[in-house]
Scaffold this active site. Structure first.
Site, PDB file in Angstrom:
ATOM      1  N   CYS A  36     -24.186 -35.130  61.468  1.00 21.59           N
ATOM      2  CA  CYS A  36     -23.146 -35.377  62.476  1.00 21.59           C
ATOM      3  C   CYS A  36     -21.981 -36.139  61.858  1.00 21.59           C
ATOM      4  O   CYS A  36     -20.813 -35.900  62.198  1.00 21.59           O
ATOM      5  CB  CYS A  36     -23.704 -36.183  63.650  1.00 21.59           C
ATOM      6  SG  CYS A  36     -24.897 -35.261  64.629  1.00 21.59           S
ATOM      7  N   ASP A  51     -23.911 -28.138  67.748  1.00 23.09           N
ATOM      8  CA  ASP A  51     -22.796 -29.076  67.825  1.00 23.09           C
ATOM      9  C   ASP A  51     -21.486 -28.515  67.295  1.00 23.09           C
ATOM     10  O   ASP A  51     -21.432 -27.844  66.272  1.00 23.09           O
ATOM     11  CB  ASP A  51     -23.074 -30.450  67.202  1.00 23.09           C
ATOM     12  CG  ASP A  51     -23.978 -30.427  66.016  1.00 23.09           C
ATOM     13  OD1 ASP A  51     -24.720 -31.392  65.822  1.00 23.09           O
ATOM     14  OD2 ASP A  51     -23.931 -29.428  65.274  1.00 23.09           O
ATOM     15  N   CYS A 111     -25.805 -23.810  66.460  1.00 21.55           N
ATOM     16  CA  CYS A 111     -26.580 -24.903  65.876  1.00 21.55           C
ATOM     17  C   CYS A 111     -26.600 -26.132  66.782  1.00 21.55           C
ATOM     18  O   CYS A 111     -27.260 -27.115  66.490  1.00 21.55           O
ATOM     19  CB  CYS A 111     -26.023 -25.302  64.527  1.00 21.55           C
ATOM     20  SG  CYS A 111     -26.097 -23.971  63.334  1.00 21.55           S
ATOM     21  N   CYS A 149     -25.087 -33.607  70.387  1.00 20.53           N
ATOM     22  CA  CYS A 149     -26.023 -34.663  70.737  1.00 20.53           C
ATOM     23  C   CYS A 149     -25.311 -36.018  70.767  1.00 20.53           C
ATOM     24  O   CYS A 149     -24.118 -36.116  70.499  1.00 20.53           O
ATOM     25  CB  CYS A 149     -27.171 -34.683  69.749  1.00 20.53           C
ATOM     26  SG  CYS A 149     -26.639 -34.987  68.066  1.00 20.53           S
TER      27      CYS A 149
END
Lengths: 395, 153
Positions: free
Chosen positions: B106, B37, B35, B62
């Site tokens: 995140c 991360d 995916c 990212c």
């Protein structure tokens, strides 16, 4: 140093284009549909612009329709070919897995309208073959749509060969030439192209202007209904500054095509060669059958968006096919179609150069990028596992 | 307007507490390379005070994944373990002066990485724990897939 290396996303408007646009905004602001002098002057400019596209595409002026851009041209081309096919009971369309979304999403719409769509697999070098197309054609196939050059990996498709296969089979052939127009020679006659889309801002024209070429006799279905502009096939007062800028930019790009390619190919090849020396990297797409300015690689163990942010910090504008930059959970459908695993596709980098990019700029990219890849790999738990054998290197 | 706040860019460009920890008391890893991360968090715990005496992270992801990891380490360093467990993704987002909506997952990863590291510490030391350490991904509306692979090392 600032390096703009994202010319496949968009280009700077050239002075030539700007000079052609300005009069349309100032003294020659008339509506080309108006009968008085200032309107007729605009109509003349419109006709001139149309003839420029006809000339360099080897088409007739009546075959050129101006649109709002490449996406609209793709939509109209596919919809029109579908409607023609449906009248004869032919509702099968062939395309490829790595088309632009303007094509893929239109095809999805065609499926909802009862069409069947076959998307060809992408060979490892990113170049589909005419033989793949020939094998996929059925008696009920009404359209083949294959892009001229891929927008991410820059691979150039055998358009003339595919055109010949389609002509022989009596199937309409559309090509999305958004990345190719102004960069590669296009001859719709010799290449047996029935429908072609292009976009002005990919060759130093303004944004918001596209062209749909449709061979004489192919009835277009309107996407936008209204007035009688564009022979009644695309309503709306013509975007005169945009169209005149587009034509000026297209003429200039076509006139300088060979020298631009001669400048770009060595820069491209140097970047590909040097960047592929970074351990566990891989070039995406054929090295030769490739747009002159396209560089695209994957670096294992790094994520694309982070790479872009760090490049931006160093004054380099580039792009990536990582999930975070595609705005979805999956990385680029182009890299996945090419067979790159998800983990690898997240670490892609696309650098797209134009004729104003210099050898010094390429060297600057080469001086900066390996350090960025190293830095991100150092921070990455994935790289740690790859280097300690806990995870298998995929490239 | 920039994609990220100045705070996010600061933590992305100058990540705090980045690196491996060889003598960690707890290690948590969440996310999935597929995916795009993965966060790995290492904690060192002072046994007497039950506080997190040191913390490090390694992240593949990212800009916001790196920034949320970085700020999460700052937010739990020196804190009692029990308090670190209360770190919420919302607090991480607020500390970063916001994240774009599609990057909110995140911050969830950062919260879960901390929890995973603490759980690993508890497991290794036979310390019982309750519901607060359940790896619950359902509250993340930003992305379901990203969360499914959360796992403690």
């Amino acid at each position: 140093m600032y390096v703009y290396a994202d010319n496949a996303a968009t280009t700077a408007v050239s002075k030539t284009a700007l000079d052609a646009m300005m009069p349309c905004l100032t003294e020659c602001y008339g509506n080309p549909s108006s009968l008085y002098a200032i309107g007729q002057r605009a109509a003349e400019k419109l006709a001139e612009a149309r003839s420029v596209f006809a000339q360099y595409l080897h088409a007739q002026t009546g075959e050129i329709t101006f649109t709002s851009g490449g996406s609209e041209a793709d939509n109209q081309a596919i919809l029109s070919a579908g409607m023609i096919g449906a009248k004869e009971g032919k509702k099968h369309i062939i395309s490829t897995k790595f088309e632009h979304h303007a094509v893929l999403h239109t095809l999805r719409r065609m499926e909802r309208l009862g069409f069947e769509v076959t998307l060809l697999d992408i060979p490892e070098n990113g170049v589909v073959t005419a033989e793949q197309v020939r094998r996929a054609i059925r008696p009920d196939t009404c359209l083949v749509s294959v892009m001229f050059a891929n927008n991410e990996i820059g691979t150039v498709q055998p358009i003339a060969e595919i055109g010949a296969v389609c002509a022989q089979a009596g199937v309409l052939f559309h090509t999305d030439a958004v990345q190719a127009a102004g960069h590669l020679p296009i001859d719709v006659q010799a290449m047996h192209i029935d429908l072609l889309s292009l976009s002005a801002h990919k060759f130093h024209g303004p944004k918001g202007v596209g062209v749909l070429y449709a061979r004489k006799g192919i009835a277009l279905t309107n996407v936008i209904e209204g007035g009688a502009q564009e022979r009644g096939k695309r309503a709306g007062t013509e975007n005169m500054p945009g169209i005149c800028g587009a034509a000026a930019a297209f003429r200039e790009a076509c006139l300088h095509m060979d020298e631009n390619a001669a400048h770009l190919i060595p820069l491209r090849d140097k970047l590909l060669t040097e960047l592929s020396k970074i351990p566990h990297s891989i070039i995406n797409g054929d090295r030769v059958k490739r747009l002159p300015g396209n560089v695209n690689l994957c670096f294992e163990g790094v994520e694309g968006e982070s790479m872009l942010l760090l490049l931006d910090e160093k004054g380099i504008s580039a792009s990536s096919g990582s999930a975070c930059t595609s705005g979805s959970l999956d990385p680029s459908h182009v890299l996945l179609a090419l067979g790159r695993p998800h983990e690898v596709a997240h670490g892609s980098l696309r650098l797209t150069l134009c004729e104003t990019n210099t050898a010094e700029e390429a060297d600057y990219i080469l001086s900066v990028l390996p350090g960025i890849v190293d830095y991100l790999r150092d921070m990455s738990p994935v790289w740690d596992e790859l280097e300690h054998g806990q995870r298998k290197h995929q490239i | 307007m920039a994609l990220y706040s100045e705070k996010v860019m600061d933590h992305f460009q100058h990540p705090r507490n980045v690196g491996k920890m060889d003598d960690a008391d707890g290690i948590g890893e969440v996310g999935n390379a597929r995916c795009g991360d993965i966060m790995r968090m290492y904690i060192k715990v002072d046994r007497d005070t039950q506080t997190i005496s040191d913390v490090k992270f390694n992240t593949f992801g990212c800009g916001s994944a790196i920034a949320t990891s970085s700020i999460a380490t700052e937010m739990i360093k020196g804190k009692p373990v029990r308090e670190a467990l209360k770190l919420s993704n919302r607090a991480v987002v607020e500390a970063l002066d916001g994240l774009p909506a599609y990057k909110l997952h995140c911050s969830v990863l950062a919260e879960e990485a901390v929890k995973a590291a603490v759980r690993d510490y508890y497991d290794k030391n036979g310390i019982a724990y309750g519901d607060e350490l359940k790896m619950d991904c359902e509250h993340c509306t930003a992305c379901d897939e990203h969360q499914s692979a959360a796992k403690a090392r």
